[in-house]
Motif scaffolding. Structure first.
Motif, mmCIF file in Angstrom:
data_model
loop_
_atom_site.group_PDB
_atom_site.id
_atom_site.type_symbol
_atom_site.label_atom_id
_atom_site.label_comp_id
_atom_site.label_asym_id
_atom_site.label_seq_id
_atom_site.Cartn_x
_atom_site.Cartn_y
_atom_site.Cartn_z
ATOM 1 N N ALA A 89 45.066 32.105 41.636
ATOM 2 C CA ALA A 89 45.482 32.260 43.029
ATOM 3 C C ALA A 89 44.766 31.203 43.867
ATOM 4 N N SER A 149 40.823 30.731 44.245
ATOM 5 C CA SER A 149 40.191 31.573 43.230
ATOM 6 C C SER A 149 40.094 30.839 41.906
ATOM 7 N N SER A 167 42.914 44.657 34.886
ATOM 8 C CA SER A 167 43.706 44.738 36.115
ATOM 9 C C SER A 167 45.218 44.727 35.864
ATOM 10 N N LYS A 226 52.513 43.407 42.435
ATOM 11 C CA LYS A 226 51.794 43.650 43.678
ATOM 12 C C LYS A 226 51.527 42.313 44.371
ATOM 13 N N GLU A 276 48.827 41.148 45.206
ATOM 14 C CA GLU A 276 47.644 40.538 44.592
ATOM 15 C C GLU A 276 47.961 39.826 43.282
ATOM 16 N N ASP A 277 49.193 39.927 42.806
ATOM 17 C CA ASP A 277 49.606 39.192 41.603
ATOM 18 C C ASP A 277 50.098 37.786 41.942
#
Length: 125
Positions: free
Chosen positions: A39, A42, A61, A85, A87-88
């Motif tokens: 990401a 990150s 996760s 999600k 966050e993916d």
């Protein structure tokens, strides 16, 4: 080894995607292949791996949501992603290395010498 990912797209939260990774060039008789993602801002994160004998390992996760499979006849690796999600959201990379079947696949990105160019996954809430 050349790895080419495909299947990245933009989906709504709760949706599904299937990523593919086709390998060409030298095909290892015994190997580890897998998926990492990164990401923005990150570090690269391991999603999971599959050994040539079929043993899979997943990051906590994504357990229960993501499934890695391989089709040896097509030299293709897959990543089935369900219940996506926000966050993916990341660039998803395919990786491959020759590997001994007596040893579990590595969990660190630095252990893999062969990487694809990545395919983008976006999830909207």
């Amino acid at each position: 080894v050349q790895l080419v990912e495909s299947g990245g797209d933009s989906v709504q939260a709760g949706g599904s995607l299937i990523l593919s990774c086709t390998a060409s060039g030298v095909i290892f008789s015994s190997h580890c292949m897998g998926w990492f993602r990164q990401a923005p801002g990150s570090e690269r994160e391991r999603i999971g791996t599959v050994r040539s004998d079929g043993k899979t390992m997943y990051q906590d996760s994504v357990k229960g949501r993501f499934t890695i499979s391989q089709d040896s006849a097509k030299n293709t690796l897959y990543l089935q992603m369900d219940s996506l999600k926000p966050e993916d959201i990341a660039m998803y990379y395919c990786v491959a290395n020759s590997w001994l079947l007596s040893v579990d696949c590595p969990i660190y990105a630095s252990a893999f010498a062969n990487w694809g160019q990545g395919t983008q996954v976006t999830v909207s809430s």
